[in-house]
Design a protein around this motif. Structure first.
Motif, PDB file in Angstrom:
ATOM      1  N   UNK A  32       0.841  -1.200   0.000  1.00  0.00           N
ATOM      2  CA  UNK A  32       0.000   0.000   0.000  1.00  0.00           C
ATOM      3  C   UNK A  32       0.877   1.250   0.000  1.00  0.00           C
ATOM      4  N   UNK A  33       0.458   2.266  -0.783  1.00  0.00           N
ATOM      5  CA  UNK A  33       1.153   3.556  -0.798  1.00  0.00           C
ATOM      6  C   UNK A  33       0.749   4.323   0.452  1.00  0.00           C
ATOM      7  N   UNK A  34       1.753   4.702   1.264  1.00  0.00           N
ATOM      8  CA  UNK A  34       1.450   5.412   2.519  1.00  0.00           C
ATOM      9  C   UNK A  34       1.930   6.857   2.502  1.00  0.00           C
ATOM     10  N   UNK A  35       2.717   7.277   1.502  1.00  0.00           N
ATOM     11  CA  UNK A  35       3.210   8.670   1.498  1.00  0.00           C
ATOM     12  C   UNK A  35       3.639   9.063   0.077  1.00  0.00           C
ATOM     13  N   UNK A  36       3.376  10.306  -0.288  1.00  0.00           N
ATOM     14  CA  UNK A  36       3.882  10.896  -1.539  1.00  0.00           C
ATOM     15  C   UNK A  36       4.481  12.268  -1.210  1.00  0.00           C
ATOM     16  N   UNK A  37       5.606  12.604  -1.840  1.00  0.00           N
ATOM     17  CA  UNK A  37       6.246  13.907  -1.548  1.00  0.00           C
ATOM     18  C   UNK A  37       5.683  15.000  -2.467  1.00  0.00           C
ATOM     19  N   UNK A  38       5.974  16.292  -2.173  1.00  0.00           N
ATOM     20  CA  UNK A  38       5.406  17.380  -2.990  1.00  0.00           C
ATOM     21  C   UNK A  38       5.826  17.319  -4.445  1.00  0.00           C
ATOM     22  N   UNK A  39       7.030  16.824  -4.732  1.00  0.00           N
ATOM     23  CA  UNK A  39       7.473  16.802  -6.127  1.00  0.00           C
ATOM     24  C   UNK A  39       6.610  15.905  -6.988  1.00  0.00           C
ATOM     25  N   UNK A  40       6.052  14.839  -6.402  1.00  0.00           N
ATOM     26  CA  UNK A  40       5.190  13.949  -7.173  1.00  0.00           C
ATOM     27  C   UNK A  40       3.889  14.639  -7.548  1.00  0.00           C
ATOM     28  N   UNK A  41       3.433  15.576  -6.690  1.00  0.00           N
ATOM     29  CA  UNK A  41       2.205  16.299  -7.019  1.00  0.00           C
ATOM     30  C   UNK A  41       2.344  17.216  -8.200  1.00  0.00           C
ATOM     31  N   UNK A  42       3.576  17.610  -8.546  1.00  0.00           N
ATOM     32  CA  UNK A  42       3.771  18.480  -9.708  1.00  0.00           C
ATOM     33  C   UNK A  42       3.871  17.697 -11.010  1.00  0.00           C
ATOM     34  N   UNK A  43       3.805  16.354 -10.949  1.00  0.00           N
ATOM     35  CA  UNK A  43       3.854  15.513 -12.156  1.00  0.00           C
ATOM     36  C   UNK A  43       2.567  14.682 -12.208  1.00  0.00           C
ATOM     37  N   UNK A  44       1.502  15.233 -12.729  1.00  0.00           N
ATOM     38  CA  UNK A  44       0.218  14.476 -12.760  1.00  0.00           C
ATOM     39  C   UNK A  44       0.331  13.145 -13.489  1.00  0.00           C
ATOM     40  N   UNK A  45       1.155  13.042 -14.503  1.00  0.00           N
ATOM     41  CA  UNK A  45       1.259  11.786 -15.270  1.00  0.00           C
ATOM     42  C   UNK A  45       1.814  10.684 -14.381  1.00  0.00           C
ATOM     43  N   UNK A 136      -4.519  19.219  -4.094  1.00  0.00           N
ATOM     44  CA  UNK A 136      -3.183  18.614  -4.031  1.00  0.00           C
ATOM     45  C   UNK A 136      -3.288  17.109  -3.931  1.00  0.00           C
ATOM     46  N   UNK A 137      -2.334  16.376  -4.482  1.00  0.00           N
ATOM     47  CA  UNK A 137      -2.352  14.912  -4.391  1.00  0.00           C
ATOM     48  C   UNK A 137      -2.124  14.499  -2.947  1.00  0.00           C
ATOM     49  N   UNK A 138      -2.555  13.328  -2.597  1.00  0.00           N
ATOM     50  CA  UNK A 138      -2.409  12.886  -1.205  1.00  0.00           C
ATOM     51  C   UNK A 138      -0.953  12.757  -0.835  1.00  0.00           C
ATOM     52  N   UNK A 139      -0.565  13.255   0.319  1.00  0.00           N
ATOM     53  CA  UNK A 139       0.788  13.182   0.853  1.00  0.00           C
ATOM     54  C   UNK A 139       0.888  12.032   1.822  1.00  0.00           C
ATOM     55  N   UNK A 140       0.201  12.132   2.961  1.00  0.00           N
ATOM     56  CA  UNK A 140       0.075  11.021   3.900  1.00  0.00           C
ATOM     57  C   UNK A 140      -1.330  10.470   3.726  1.00  0.00           C
ATOM     58  N   UNK A 141      -1.426   9.243   3.317  1.00  0.00           N
ATOM     59  CA  UNK A 141      -2.732   8.686   2.959  1.00  0.00           C
ATOM     60  C   UNK A 141      -3.611   8.634   4.208  1.00  0.00           C
ATOM     61  N   UNK A 142      -4.788   9.235   4.200  1.00  0.00           N
ATOM     62  CA  UNK A 142      -5.645   9.274   5.397  1.00  0.00           C
ATOM     63  C   UNK A 142      -6.297   7.916   5.671  1.00  0.00           C
ATOM     64  N   UNK A 143      -6.786   7.752   6.904  1.00  0.00           N
ATOM     65  CA  UNK A 143      -7.542   6.556   7.328  1.00  0.00           C
ATOM     66  C   UNK A 143      -9.012   6.850   7.082  1.00  0.00           C
TER      67      UNK A 143
END
Length: 1464
Positions: A32-45, A136-143
């Protein structure tokens, strides 16, 4: 376990990572993906790739969840980390497995490498403006179900943040901290919000008590600092081991360790330094070396100041709060092995004493860092001023200028050390290519730069973003499309250091820029960048969040300001379009209105248009002459002032009175005729104001009419045409009159007639001119010429239009034809008149004064004057030929005469020189022989006196006559009186011979001087001399003669000379002495027969020229030759402030009458005819004296009474010398004194006192004898007695003299005289023999091998002539001290020999310093003397001379050489 991993600091690293990254939890399954950093949010693809169903990206997820390869146990426990890479969708993915529970995955634009990235985009914090409205894309995936998690973050600086609204506490925080992590906040289910995760995305559950994601605790970092504290060797410091520290020190140190503020403790008398971890960050690279160090060693710049402050606090026991300081912290280099760098820091600090038992044990120094606040204030001030300045810009061009001006005015300029501003425009070269190139069709134009030298390669004036790839062009191209500023750094190579060479950075000038950013300037979001700003970063500040925020705000300010200007220009353009549209609509309405009224007003408009714009005066009038309408041209032509209806009588007032009746008559004719035409004249209206034309028409200029003001014109001629408009019944309704100004036509006709007459006159003048006149084209073809031209060239007169004639080619000498061609080219090139003298092939003939016919080539002076066409092109030239053959012939004759005169003068001078030379040689022998005879006879006389004295003594001893007879028996027959009489007669005869020889020498000298005066070759050469000493030298020459004839010779120095306080002056001593010698010779000549025999010389000085009122003589007027400008003395030109030296020679001779005084000072003239009979002489002495004084800007005069005596006086101009010249003269005088300090006393004859072959020491020899009035040869002999009174200074020694003389008589006489004086002498007949004998002297060093051959070559071979040496041993080397060198000799002359000797000296073949060489010659001209000195002679002695003069000359030369070189 997963929260613990996420709390370990990984989140902080990924937050600051510019690469798109995320974390996948592999346990529990599924992953499971549990975290994404801000740089990933700037690349929608990429974000869609990882959130899409896994079936679409099966290969990627299989790689992520695959088991890592086994790794060896490295002793790190469970921290098994393995990195792999995977290429998927043109993206290189990397992963890191942490404790087999989590996988950190990152996306890379290129394959991973050990090298750091070359560029880093400044987008870690700010959001993309194009996607700001999106979620914004999810950073820390919520419960999603039981517990809601919402992410919040600490305040973050971004490009959209309102800086003014931030709290000061946040601004004062550590500006060097990295990006902060998101902190989840746990809320109830009802408050939970956020996007719903995809079907394959699980959640990470935790309890309510879980503190959530927080920043890493700083306390664990305390452990490394404590380790540093314990690692210090405290025993080596003044504090001692830690276990021995005082309790108060331990307490205070523990207190500051727990404090987050930077604090330092200075303990003990040495002020030892201890600080906490927060303060260690301010120490930079000096940490931990500062621990335990005394304060003066720790802080070299402020150590003493801190000690003084702490000493004052210790006495007062009161703390001190200082103002804010700017401090530079030394940081370690970003590049391994690079130099450290200084970080700009602002601190506020205070000093608190640590007191116990009323004793100050130490000091606590807390520090508050205010860097962020100060930098924020400085940068905000700059942005505000920039915004205020850019508001005033009205277009894009002024926007660039305002931007550069404001950035240049920033003070301090630490944050903008370098600025390069480019404007971006379309590239026409790239856009015109076919097919078009891919990429941006733009080019950059430099608008300005700050801190960059002009022409530096980093800032080219213009470059294309499509084709150029030099310097920073690729980076500018990338920045053009980048959404954020582009960072360039030297540490990663993106900013090449080679481009920074030669910079003139502002701010911290000693620190070059290490980084820069490129900011694209876009007026709106949808448009391309209109500008690029390359901004250098502060070399003493890190590029942190505050700096990024400042750059972002600066970019935003530039963008918004440019957008306002673009919008303002757009609004202006729209306004102009609207105004043009309104004007167009209005014009259309007017056109419609004109169409509607055209038919009604067509005839009126056409007439008014014609009337106003034609250069013809038009008017409507009545039959009686009144005018109802007139156009502007009518007013200008007639000069009538005013407007409106004009009465006939008023109009006629503008017409000349003679033509008024003509106008009335013609108007009367209109009653019967259809139209009339007449002329009249308008008089000038100088006193009326003529209104200007209300409308001007180009027809006036085209017609060439002059409608100038009336006061600038004469009368005008007007052609009038009048036509009557009649009614149906034939009556005249009105009259139309048209006036045409024909003044210009009248003037043109008159000018044409005048020019035709003038042309006819010029043609007639050309035909009768005495010079040849012509007109030719540039090819040399004759276009026209007068008769004289044809006659000079010898051509038959033809019509040039019918016959092609080129006179230059056929009539000019070939050598001169090239010259005239060059002059033609120069005429065309410079467009100037040229003159040239050439020869024609025709013959010029004339008769000279004797009637002889002279024939020569014809010389003409041709003038070439360019002629331009109406287009300004030179197509032809005109000119004239002047016959200068007569002048050329006369010039050649004058040149020939001049050459003949010069040759005659040269022959005359050669004859005089030869005569002087041939006369001086025997005179020298006569003088020497006479002196020898005199010396011999004097010695015989002394022997006779001794015999007589012996007889007298014997007679007194013997009383008886017989014994007296016995004693004197052998002398009884000796006629003593007769012998004494014969000796005195012989001595008188010898002295007469010497006097005659001296007189003959003066005549020769006078002839030479007269020759120089006549040739204007005698030059005055001033040198620095003591006038008194010079007069003494002149008197010394006459002491013997004066004593012989019982004349009292004296010198008087007047008080006027002493009052001026002068010792040395600049004048020509030789010319002055020559005048004194002439006057003294005459004084002694005319005084020796008188009863009273006194001759005195007086010297006076003044600053004004002497006059007859201030002197006792009457000065002779200056001669006409003294005013000749051709005989100017360059040495005296330009000398100011002269001192006038006056000399009086007074005698008690027979005196002169008035008639005799009138004939003085003339050439070859004496006082009377009996003067020559009684006293002799040439009559040149006084004439030469007069000319010599006049050449020195002086005069000469005489005062005399018959039977009383005469006084001859003269004065010259002298000048005060420079200080350097005075010092040199004093040094020369001192050297003369030390070389010969006193006079040698007579001690017998030279033969007895001087040892044969012994060394002789020169002394200051004085001619004369103390025992007799007659001169004695012993008086001039050198003295070698060691008991004589000499100075302690070493005297110049003469061991041997070499006489080089071709005249055997002079050779033997000179040798005998020197031998009789005790000198060792050797002789040589010419230069070759001299060089050969020089090799056998003690001054010559024998070379060996090739050097010997070279020395032999230098000496020009061996001499076969024999020599005579007296007093020397042939087996030993000759002891040479001085050479007496004759000039004119056969085989090799004296000058050539002297040059060879000096060359041997230069090569080191002659030892003992400079070898003295005295030229002894009969060549007495100054130029001949100078030639001898230039050849290497030390001095020149002119024949004839006497032996005392020779000894004096040797003494002077030896003393001068000894004074200028150190003896070896």
């Amino acid at each position: 376990m997963q929260p613990e991993l996420l709390n370990s600091g990984i989140i902080d690293l990924l937050e600051a990572d510019p690469r798109p990254s995320f974390i996948v939890a592999t346990t529990p399954l599924p992953a499971t993906i549990v975290y994404t950093n801000p740089a990933l949010g700037t690349h929608p693809v990429l974000f869609d790739v990882i959130t899409a169903p896994r079936e679409r990206n099966r290969d990627l997820w299989e790689w992520i969840t695959s088991s890592p390869p086994a790794a060896p146990d490295n002793g790190v426990g469970n921290a098994n980390t393995t990195s792999l890479s995977f290429l998927y969708l043109d993206t290189v993915w990397t992963r890191s497995v942490i404790q087999q529970q989590m996988v950190v995955v990152g996306a890379n634009a290129q394959a991973p490498s050990s090298e750091p990235p070359r560029k880093v985009r400044l987008n870690e914090v700010s959001r993309n403006t194009t996607t700001a409205s999106a979620c914004p894309p999810p950073r820390i995936i919520p419960i999603p179900e039981t517990v809601g998690v919402v992410t919040t973050a600490l305040p973050r600086l971004s490009s959209q943040t309102n800086l003014a609204g931030l709290a000061p506490d946040y601004l004062a925080s550590d500006s060097r901290s990295k990006s902060t992590s998101a902190v989840p906040v746990v809320k109830d289910k009802e408050e939970t919000s956020g996007p719903v995760p995809g079907p394959d995305v699980a959640v990470l559950k935790r309890s309510i008590t879980d503190p959530g994601w927080i920043l890493p605790d700083i306390m664990p970092e305390q452990r490394p600092f404590l380790e540093v504290i314990h690692s210090v060797d405290w025993a080596a410091t003044p504090l001692g081991p830690m276990k021995e520290w005082p309790a108060r020190l331990e307490q205070t140190f523990n207190q500051i360790l727990a404090d987050s503020r930077p604090i330092v403790i200075y303990w003990g008398s040495s002020y030892s330094t201890i600080y906490n971890e927060a303060f260690s960050k301010l120490c930079g690279s000096k940490h931990p070396a500062l621990l335990g160090m005394p304060v003066e060693d720790a802080w070299r710049d402020a150590g003493e100041q801190l000690k003084e402050a702490m000493g004052s606090i210790a006495r007062k026991q009161r703390g001190l709060v200082e103002d804010e300081w700017r401090f530079f912290v030394e940081r370690e280099s970003d590049v391994e092995g690079g130099p450290n760098w200084l970080e700009e820091t602002y601190l506020k600090w205070s000093i608190v004493p640590i007191v116990e038992d009323n004793q100050c044990l130490g000091f606590m120094h807390p520090v508050l860092e205010t860097t962020s606040m100060r930098l924020w204030e400085r940068r905000m001030k700059m942005l505000i001023e920039l915004g205020e300045a850019l508001v005033t810009a009205r277009d894009v061009k002024s926007y660039w200028e305002k931007t550069l001006q404001q950035l240049a005015a920033v003070d301090p300029c630490y944050d903008v050390p370098m600025v390069i501003l480019y404007s971006v425009e379309d590239d026409p070269d790239v856009m015109s290519t076919n097919p078009p190139l891919s990429g941006p069709n733009k080019r950059c134009r430099l608008e300005g730069a700050l801190g960059v030298p002009e022409g530096h390669p980093i800032a080219p004036e213009l470059f294309s973003l499509q084709t150029d790839d030099e310097a920073l062009s690729p980076l500018f191209k990338e920045a053009l499309t980048a959404p954020h500023p582009l960072l360039l750094q030297t540490k990663d190579g993106s900013l090449p250091e080679t481009l920074l060479h030669g910079f003139q950075c502002r701010g911290f000038e000693e620190d070059p820029c290490r980084a820069a950013v490129i900011c694209p300037i876009r007026p709106t979001k949808a448009e391309n960048a209109m500008g690029l700003l390359l901004l250098g970063l502060n070399p003493r500040r890190p590029y942190d969040n505050d700096y990024r925020q400042y750059i972002s705000l600066l970019s935003q300010k530039l963008t918004t300001s440019l957008a306002s200007i673009v919008l303002l220009e757009e609004e202006a353009r729209r306004g102009r379009n609207a105004a043009e549209q309104a004007a167009y609509d209005q014009a259309m309405l007017k056109e419609k209105l004109a169409v509607q009224t055209k038919e009604a007003n067509e005839s009126i408009q056409m007439f008014e248009a014609v009337a106003e714009f034609v250069p013809v005066g038009m008017c409507f009038g009545e039959l009686n002459g009144g005018i109802t309408f007139a156009n502007d041209a009518w007013y200008k032509i007639t000069g009538y002032p005013g407007t409106g209806p004009i009465k006939n009588e008023v109009f006629l007032s503008c017409v000349k009175e003679e033509d008024r009746q003509t106008i009335a008559t013609e108007y009367e004719k209109l009653k019967t005729a259809g139209n009339v035409e007449f002329e009249f004249r308008v008089k000038p209206q100088s006193d009326t104001n003529v209104p200007p034309l209300t409308r001007n028409s180009p027809s006036f200029e085209k017609a060439g009419l002059d409608f100038g003001p009336k006061d600038e014109m004469k009368e005008r001629h007007v052609l009038a045409t009048a036509k009557a408009e009649r009614a149906a019944d034939g009556s005249i309704l009105r009259i139309l009159t048209c006036l045409t100004d024909v003044t210009a036509h009248k003037q043109a006709a008159e000018e044409a007639v005048r020019r035709a007459q003038q042309a006819e006159n010029l043609k007639r003048m050309a035909e009768f001119a005495t010079v040849g006149m012509y007109d030719m084209d540039l090819e040399g073809r004759l276009l026209g010429a007068n008769n004289v031209f044809f006659e000079m060239c010898g051509l038959e007169k033809v019509d040039p239009t019918d016959v092609v004639t080129k006179p230059w080619e056929t009539c000019v000498y070939p050598e001169d034809y090239t010259i005239i061609q060059q002059k033609l080219q120069k005429m065309v090139l410079e467009d100037k008149v040229q003159n040239v003298e050439i020869r024609l092939k025709t013959t010029w003939t004339a008769e000279d004064g004797a009637g002889h016919k002279v024939a020569a080539a014809r010389w003409v002076q041709a003038t070439l004057m360019p002629v331009r066409t109406t287009e300004g092109v030179i197509q032809s030239f005109t000119g004239c030929l002047s016959d200068v053959s007569l002048q050329k012939w006369q010039l050649e004759r004058e040149k020939l005469r001049k050459e003949e005169a010069i040759e005659s003068k040269r022959q005359q001078e050669n004859f005089i020189d030869m005569t002087s030379h041939e006369m001086r040689n025997p005179l020298s022998a006569i003088v020497h022989c006479a002196d020898a005879i005199t010396a011999t006879l004097t010695r015989v006389q002394e022997l006779v006196d001794d015999v007589e004295a012996l007889r007298a003594n014997e007679a007194q001893k013997n009383a008886g006559a017989e014994s007296a007879v016995a004693v004197n028996g052998k002398h009884a027959d000796l006629p003593v009186d007769e012998v004494r009489s014969l000796l005195e007669s012989s001595i008188d005869s010898a002295e007469t011979i010497v006097g005659c020889a001296q007189h003959q020498k003066r005549i020769v000298d006078d002839i030479l001087t007269m020759s120089k005066l006549d040739s204007k070759l005698l030059a005055i050469t001033p040198i620095t001399v003591n006038p008194v000493h010079m007069v003494k030298e002149a008197l010394k020459m006459f002491e013997v003669e004066a004593r012989r004839v019982d004349i009292n010779l004296s010198m008087i120095v007047d008080s006027s000379y002493r009052d001026l306080g002068i010792t040395y002056l600049d004048f020509d001593p030789s010319r002055l002495k020559q005048v004194l010698i002439n006057l003294l010779t005459n004084a002694l000549k005319f005084t020796k027969t008188g009863p009273t025999r006194n001759v005195s010389v007086a010297i006076r000085a003044s600053l004004a020229p002497p006059t007859e009122a201030t002197s006792s003589v009457q000065f002779i007027p200056r001669s006409q030759e003294s005013y000749d400008e051709d005989y100017d003395q360059p040495a005296l030109r330009g000398r100011g402030d002269p001192v006038f030296l006056m000399f009086e020679v007074k005698d008690t001779g027979q005196g002169l009458s008035e008639e005799e005084k009138k004939s003085l000072f003339q050439r070859f003239v004496q006082a009377s005819s009996r003067t020559h009979v009684k006293y002799g002489g040439s009559g040149l002495g006084l004439f030469i004296s007069r000319r010599l004084t006049e050449l020195q800007n002086g005069a000469i005069g005489v005062a005399s009474q018959p039977g009383v005596g005469s006084t001859f006086a003269f004065y010259i101009e002298a000048y005060v010398p420079s200080a350097a010249a005075i010092r040199e003269a004093e040094a020369n005088a001192e050297s003369m004194k030390t070389s010969a300090p006193g006079l040698a006393k007579l001690a017998g004859t030279a033969e007895r006192d001087a040892g044969a072959g012994g060394a002789v020491q020169l002394a200051n020899i004085k001619s004369g004898s103390t025992s007799s009035s007659r001169p004695s040869p012993a008086a001039v002999s050198p003295i070698s007695d060691s008991s004589s009174s000499f100075s302690s200074a070493p005297q110049p020694q003469i061991s041997g003299i070499m006489v080089v003389e071709d005249n055997l008589i002079n050779q033997q006489i000179t040798r005998r005289g020197l031998v009789n004086m005790g000198f060792t002498v050797d002789v040589a007949n010419h230069g070759i023999e001299c060089l050969d004998k020089l090799r056998r002297t003690d001054r010559f060093v024998e070379p060996s091998g090739a050097a010997a051959a070279e020395a032999a070559t230098d000496c020009n071979g061996n001499s076969n002539s024999t020599s005579t040496s007296t007093g020397t041993n042939q087996q030993t080397k000759f002891p040479l001290s001085v050479i007496l060198m004759d000039i004119e000799m056969p085989i090799q002359d004296g000058l050539t020999c002297t040059r060879n000797i000096r060359e041997l000296e230069r090569k080191g073949y002659i030892t003992g310093g400079r070898l003295p060489i005295i030229a002894v010659s009969a060549n007495a001209r100054l130029e001949q003397i100078m030639e001898a000195k230039e050849a290497g002679c030390d001095d020149v002695l002119v024949k004839p001379y006497r032996m005392p003069e020779l000894l004096e000359k040797m003494r002077v030369v030896m003393a001068t050489i000894a004074a200028h070189e150190t003896p070896t």
